[in-house]
Design an enzyme around this catalytic site. Structure first.
Site, mmCIF file in Angstrom:
data_model
loop_
_atom_site.group_PDB
_atom_site.id
_atom_site.type_symbol
_atom_site.label_atom_id
_atom_site.label_comp_id
_atom_site.label_asym_id
_atom_site.label_seq_id
_atom_site.Cartn_x
_atom_site.Cartn_y
_atom_site.Cartn_z
ATOM 1 N N TYR A 52 0.857 -1.192 0.000
ATOM 2 C CA TYR A 52 0.000 0.000 0.000
ATOM 3 C C TYR A 52 0.889 1.235 0.000
ATOM 4 O O TYR A 52 1.837 1.316 0.755
ATOM 5 C CB TYR A 52 -0.903 0.021 1.248
ATOM 6 C CG TYR A 52 -2.356 0.087 0.847
ATOM 7 C CD1 TYR A 52 -2.888 1.247 0.304
ATOM 8 C CD2 TYR A 52 -3.180 -1.028 0.968
ATOM 9 C CE1 TYR A 52 -4.215 1.291 -0.105
ATOM 10 C CE2 TYR A 52 -4.500 -0.980 0.561
ATOM 11 C CZ TYR A 52 -5.016 0.184 0.021
ATOM 12 O OH TYR A 52 -6.314 0.218 -0.395
ATOM 13 N N GLU A 54 -0.331 4.919 -0.591
ATOM 14 C CA GLU A 54 -1.052 6.179 -0.859
ATOM 15 C C GLU A 54 -0.096 7.357 -0.756
ATOM 16 O O GLU A 54 0.734 7.427 0.147
ATOM 17 C CB GLU A 54 -2.186 6.357 0.158
ATOM 18 C CG GLU A 54 -3.397 5.506 -0.179
ATOM 19 C CD GLU A 54 -4.535 5.702 0.807
ATOM 20 O OE1 GLU A 54 -4.392 6.507 1.743
ATOM 21 O OE2 GLU A 54 -5.570 5.024 0.637
ATOM 22 N N ASP A 197 -6.535 13.064 -25.766
ATOM 23 C CA ASP A 197 -6.703 11.702 -25.251
ATOM 24 C C ASP A 197 -6.169 10.773 -26.331
ATOM 25 O O ASP A 197 -6.839 10.507 -27.327
ATOM 26 C CB ASP A 197 -8.183 11.451 -24.964
ATOM 27 C CG ASP A 197 -8.454 10.028 -24.481
ATOM 28 O OD1 ASP A 197 -7.544 9.189 -24.576
ATOM 29 O OD2 ASP A 197 -9.586 9.778 -24.019
ATOM 30 N N THR A 223 -4.079 5.622 -22.200
ATOM 31 C CA THR A 223 -4.053 4.303 -21.583
ATOM 32 C C THR A 223 -2.711 3.668 -21.936
ATOM 33 O O THR A 223 -2.037 4.084 -22.879
ATOM 34 C CB THR A 223 -5.188 3.408 -22.118
ATOM 35 O OG1 THR A 223 -5.126 3.386 -23.549
ATOM 36 C CG2 THR A 223 -6.552 3.942 -21.699
ATOM 37 N N LYS A 226 -3.257 -0.329 -24.863
ATOM 38 C CA LYS A 226 -3.722 -0.481 -26.253
ATOM 39 C C LYS A 226 -2.498 -0.574 -27.167
ATOM 40 O O LYS A 226 -1.728 -1.503 -27.037
ATOM 41 C CB LYS A 226 -4.688 0.658 -26.591
ATOM 42 C CG LYS A 226 -5.942 0.598 -25.691
ATOM 43 C CD LYS A 226 -6.932 1.720 -25.940
ATOM 44 C CE LYS A 226 -8.081 1.627 -24.932
ATOM 45 N NZ LYS A 226 -9.029 2.750 -25.038
ATOM 46 N N ARG A 232 -2.679 -2.902 -18.106
ATOM 47 C CA ARG A 232 -3.945 -2.188 -18.112
ATOM 48 C C ARG A 232 -3.831 -0.993 -17.179
ATOM 49 O O ARG A 232 -3.601 -1.153 -15.990
ATOM 50 C CB ARG A 232 -5.026 -3.125 -17.585
ATOM 51 C CG ARG A 232 -6.292 -2.797 -18.180
ATOM 52 C CD ARG A 232 -7.267 -3.892 -18.335
ATOM 53 N NE ARG A 232 -8.248 -3.338 -19.201
ATOM 54 C CZ ARG A 232 -8.505 -3.810 -20.397
ATOM 55 N NH1 ARG A 232 -7.826 -4.833 -20.859
ATOM 56 N NH2 ARG A 232 -9.429 -3.264 -21.123
HETATM 57 C C1 LIG Z 1 -9.927 3.230 -24.215
HETATM 58 C C2 LIG Z 1 -10.172 4.676 -24.116
HETATM 59 C C3 LIG Z 1 -10.420 5.306 -22.888
HETATM 60 C C4 LIG Z 1 -10.721 4.582 -21.609
HETATM 61 O O1 LIG Z 1 -9.883 3.653 -21.149
HETATM 62 P P1 LIG Z 1 -10.349 2.527 -20.107
HETATM 63 O O2 LIG Z 1 -9.046 2.028 -19.616
HETATM 64 O O3 LIG Z 1 -11.159 1.535 -20.878
HETATM 65 O O4 LIG Z 1 -11.138 3.188 -19.036
HETATM 66 C C5 LIG Z 1 -10.540 6.681 -22.876
HETATM 67 N N1 LIG Z 1 -10.434 7.398 -24.004
HETATM 68 C C6 LIG Z 1 -10.221 6.823 -25.199
HETATM 69 C C7 LIG Z 1 -10.115 7.684 -26.425
HETATM 70 C C8 LIG Z 1 -10.091 5.453 -25.306
HETATM 71 O O5 LIG Z 1 -9.906 4.898 -26.502
#
Ligand SMILES: *Cc1c(COP(=O)(O)O)cnc(C)c1O
Length: 414
Positions: A52, A54, A197, A223, A226, A232
């Site tokens: 932990y 925080e 994003d 993220t 991907k 993750r």
């Molecule tokens: C996948 C994605 C997210 C969210 O990610 P999670 O890990 O599934 O919550 C946010 N914005 C975009 C553009 C994404 O493709």
């Protein structure tokens, strides 16, 4: 044989074996999925999950942090190097909470956000009315043109008219590269915060195949699971002037203890992405996507924007007289996984939309090259021409399986 300790839980062990077989024998075309390396998996499955911590490095609420602090600092430094970021927070649990943290840090409830409408390729966290973002902020959605391309003149017009406090660029189902500089100019013209994003394309940006918005934008979220091919999770990058607000919004604003094992996985993933061969990987993803797009067009598929600059292809199936839902189910039956998806100016529903979305990050990790894309396109076309012919689908499924087994998935646990 791995999973040796898991055997004590027969039910979960059995399902993991089955899932391993599904992943190995099938073809993964969901554009947000990938296969992590063994090193990333080892970090994720490590004893760090016991801890932990925080707080932030040097400022924790618990003892015993000497190794954890070093791991988090290394993850931060590697991310800064990879994207040229001034400040990085590596603690967000995933993309959606990371976007929420950005809004929480930089906006007040009721402030105006501009984001691409969900059924045009935006993300739920960019202002879908039923999501936290849509319920907490005033959303001004922008759209794609009828041909599927972003309408940047309309983005500019809407921004000038509605004066958003924040503009989100970066999408979940858009096949083309993004004009980051134009978004920055529009944000500057109306005094808005520019947020990118890059969840879908971060690996292509880290691999130097697409332009990097980090130098121009106030705040950038990605993220890590991907195209980045890591664990993750997510990170937030921002200019120094937003650093304190972002950090405070992530913890204690929204999250408790960071997932230290995942942060170690992020550090490993960033080191992998800093290697020269990651640029080769990113380049091959796009070569494969362009080749697949061309082969699909030869079969008469109508691609939104007529092609791709990225890892992602969006198909409008209307001319094939088949819905996205039936296409997804039919392709599942031959071991090809992708997702049904809305297309810009959708006339159907999200659960049974007109399109499908597919991409090449996972198959490129497996070693597929351009010369294999004709076969992939032919299997998709043949299956969709025989949606009710179980025997024909079974025959294609065997071909797909034989082909896929020549490209072992990394880090196999079976
Ligand atoms: C996948 C994605 C997210 C969210 O990610 P999670 O890990 O599934 O919550 C946010 N914005 C975009 C553009 C994404 O493709």
């Amino acid at each position: 044989m791995q999973f040796s300790s898991l055997k004590q839980d027969a039910q979960i062990f059995d399902l993991l074996q089955k899932e391993t077989r599904r992943q190995a024998e099938g073809m993964e075309l969901i554009p947000s999925e990938n296969y992590t390396s063994a090193a990333v998996m080892e970090a994720m499955g490590s004893i760090l999950t016991n801890k932990y911590s925080e707080g932030y490095p040097g400022k924790r609420y618990y003892g015993g942090q000497e190794n954890i602090d070093d791991i988090e600092n290394i993850a931060i430094e590697r991310a800064k190097q990879l994207f040229g970021a001034e400040h990085v927070n590596v603690q967000p649990y995933s993309g959606s909470p990371a976007n929420t943290a950005i809004y929480f840090a930089l906006l007040n409830y009721g402030d105006t956000i501009m984001g691409l409408k969900l059924d045009h390729g935006g993300h739920i966290t960019h202002g879908l009315p039923i999501s936290f973002s849509g319920r907490s902020y005033k959303i001004v959605p922008y759209l794609c043109k009828p041909d599927g391309w972003l309408d940047m003149d309309e983005v500019e017009r809407l921004a000038k008219e509605r004066k958003p406090k924040l503009i989100v660029a970066g999408f979940t189902a858009y096949p083309r590269d993004i004009d980051w500089k134009r978004f920055r100019q529009i944000a500057d013209a109306v005094g808005a915060i520019a947020m990118a994003d890059i969840s879908h394309t971060a690996g292509l940006i880290a691999g130097k195949q697409l332009e990097n918005p980090v130098p121009y934008f106030d705040v950038v979220m990605t993220t890590t699971h991907k195209t980045m091919r890591g664990p993750r999770g997510a990170i937030i990058m921002c200019k120094e002037k937003y650093a304190k607000d972002i950090d405070r919004a992530v913890f204690p604003g929204l999250q408790g203890g960071p997932h230290d094992s995942i942060i170690a996985g992020k550090a490993v993933c960033f080191a992998e992405a800093l290697q020269p061969d990651f640029a080769d990987y990113a380049k091959q993803i796009i070569l494969n996507a362009k080749a697949l797009a061309n082969e699909l067009k030869k079969h008469g598929f109508k691609l939104v924007t007529d092609g791709t600059d990225t890892h992602l292809i969006l198909i409008d199936l209307t001319n094939k007289n088949i819905t996205g839902k039936i296409a997804q189910t039919t392709l599942d039956a031959i071991g090809i996984t992708l997702n049904k998806n809305t297309v810009p100016h959708e006339t159907r529903s999200p659960m049974d939309p007109s399109g499908i979305r597919l991409g090449t990050p996972a198959i490129t990790t497996r070693g597929f090259k351009e010369e294999h894309m004709a076969r992939v396109a032919t299997w998709i076309n043949d299956a969709l021409a025989h949606t009710n012919d179980t025997a024909a689908l079974q025959k294609i499924k065997e071909e797909v399986k034989t082909f896929c087994l020549q490209f072992p998935i990394p880090n196999i646990h079976a």
